[in-house]
Scaffold this motif. Structure first.
Motif, mmCIF file in Angstrom:
data_model
loop_
_atom_site.group_PDB
_atom_site.id
_atom_site.type_symbol
_atom_site.label_atom_id
_atom_site.label_comp_id
_atom_site.label_asym_id
_atom_site.label_seq_id
_atom_site.Cartn_x
_atom_site.Cartn_y
_atom_site.Cartn_z
ATOM 1 N N SER A 1 19.546 10.068 47.607
ATOM 2 C CA SER A 1 18.544 10.179 48.329
ATOM 3 C C SER A 1 17.783 8.631 48.436
ATOM 4 N N GLN A 2 17.854 7.641 47.350
ATOM 5 C CA GLN A 2 16.901 6.538 48.286
ATOM 6 C C GLN A 2 17.685 5.685 49.073
ATOM 7 N N PHE B 1 11.587 16.086 53.716
ATOM 8 C CA PHE B 1 12.955 15.146 54.689
ATOM 9 C C PHE B 1 13.899 15.957 55.912
ATOM 10 N N CYS C 1 19.351 7.607 51.246
ATOM 11 C CA CYS C 1 19.432 8.161 52.738
ATOM 12 C C CYS C 1 17.831 8.094 52.791
ATOM 13 N N THR C 2 16.591 8.279 52.292
ATOM 14 C CA THR C 2 15.386 7.681 52.841
ATOM 15 C C THR C 2 15.398 6.433 53.772
ATOM 16 N N GLU D 1 16.148 6.166 56.678
ATOM 17 C CA GLU D 1 15.800 6.970 57.962
ATOM 18 C C GLU D 1 14.661 6.245 58.007
ATOM 19 N N SER D 2 14.408 5.540 57.435
ATOM 20 C CA SER D 2 13.103 4.085 57.387
ATOM 21 C C SER D 2 13.464 3.300 58.427
ATOM 22 N N THR E 1 11.200 15.174 58.558
ATOM 23 C CA THR E 1 10.979 14.218 59.410
ATOM 24 C C THR E 1 12.289 13.708 60.242
ATOM 25 N N ALA F 1 8.041 10.728 51.300
ATOM 26 C CA ALA F 1 9.419 10.873 50.594
ATOM 27 C C ALA F 1 9.682 9.492 49.670
ATOM 28 N N ILE F 2 9.458 8.341 49.797
ATOM 29 C CA ILE F 2 9.675 7.268 49.169
ATOM 30 C C ILE F 2 9.144 7.680 47.553
ATOM 31 N N ILE G 1 7.832 9.795 55.375
ATOM 32 C CA ILE G 1 8.731 8.640 54.796
ATOM 33 C C ILE G 1 7.380 7.905 54.017
#
Length: 319
Positions: free
Chosen positions: A195-196, A161, A198-199, A202-203, A164, A184-185, A180
């Motif tokens: 976490s989902q 993360f 946040c990810t 970012e995506s 990224t 990550a996902i 990602i």
């Protein structure tokens, strides 16, 4: 324990009362170790509300007492607290040294949380602000090798993360999106809503920079939905801020007006938890939206606030 949990409770509430009560009770008990731990948590509480000068002697006294006691586990987390406090007071070299000591001791005793704190501290307060990305990638690769060799899958995900975020900062959006999507996902547990959120945030940010606005909006709205399910207003402020920025890119009047409403929520969320970096970012987005909507005075006001914030917090990793 209440003082310890509040900043990570999902509500980002920073209360001094539990930490101050714990400090008083620990002194009454006469237990030196308990007093040292209470001092550390009171230092964290003070730092969370911007009282770093008061936090510093508490963290130092705590570390000294824990060293005398030989409690190496608590020493790790106290070094991390002291490093953060020194960094926020612009004592950068001492902060970096403290994080390095924290990392060395944490790896020696196998403290995952100590390693995480030290790595994040060096990333946030040392490498990123000075723009040393080549050194940073080498540092993260070394930590990734350690985490993989020791079966620390969750740490591999966390370090990925950070990588990224760095790829995004360098404008390497294709590489960031690939990381990602492939790493990550898939690694996030279904029940880990934070976490989902946040990810996917970012995506959405990355796909917006790549000009894929429809996909970006889907990702960011999904991130906002996940954040709402956690009841964490601060977490929600991040995808809302990126949705506001996306509206700026799309250039549609109705979306930009909606974006102004969204970014005001983000500004309020960042102010509530004293997150200067998020606040500076939100004010910057607000200024750009006002400018796009032909509101130069409002844009100047928001931009000036962001500049004052950055000038008064030189440790913020924002160019």
């Amino acid at each position: 324990m209440l003082a310890r949990r509040l900043p990570g409770s999902g509500k980002q509430v920073f209360e001094l009362d539990p930490a101050e009560q714990a400090m008083a009770l620990s002194r009454e008990s006469g237990d030196i170790r308990l007093q040292a731990i209470a001092q550390k948590h009171l230092a964290v509480a003070y730092s969370n509300v911007g009282r770093d000068a008061e936090a510093l002697p508490l963290a130092r006294d705590s570390l000294e007492a824990l060293r005398d006691l030989g409690d190496r586990h608590e020493q790790c987390s106290t070094m991390d607290v002291l490093g953060v406090t020194l960094a926020r007071l612009s004592r950068k070299e001492k902060a970096t040294t403290m994080f390095q000591h924290c990392l060395a001791l944490s790896e020696e005793i196998g403290s995952d949380w100590g390693i995480l704190g030290a790595v994040f501290g060096l990333w946030y307060y040392h490498y990123v602000p000075i723009g040393e990305y080549e050194q940073l990638f080498a540092f993260l690769d070394e930590r990734l090798e350690y985490a993989s060799a020791n079966g620390r899958d969750w740490m591999v995900g966390f370090l990925g993360f950070l990588r990224t975020k760095d790829l995004i900062s360098l404008g390497q959006y294709d590489e960031a999106l690939a990381l990602i999507r492939t790493a990550a996902i898939p690694a996030i547990a279904e029940e880990d809503l934070v976490s989902q959120a946040c990810t996917f945030k970012e995506s959405g940010l990355v796909t917006a920079e790549l000009g894929r606005y429809e996909q970006a909006r889907r990702d960011l709205e999904h991130a906002a939905d996940l954040a709402e399910r956690t009841s964490d207003g601060y977490l929600l402020s991040w995808p809302l801020m990126e949705l506001a920025n996306l509206a700026l890119y799309e250039g549609k009047q109705d979306l930009m007006h909606q974006g102004l409403e969204q970014v005001q929520i983000a500004i309020a969320g960042a102010q509530e938890v004293h997150d200067e970096l998020a606040l500076a970012r939100a004010l910057d987005v607000s200024a750009r939206l006002h400018l796009a909507l032909d509101r130069p005075e409002e844009a100047h006001d928001a931009s000036s606030q962001a500049m004052r914030l950055l000038q008064s917090n030189p440790w913020l990793p924002m160019r």
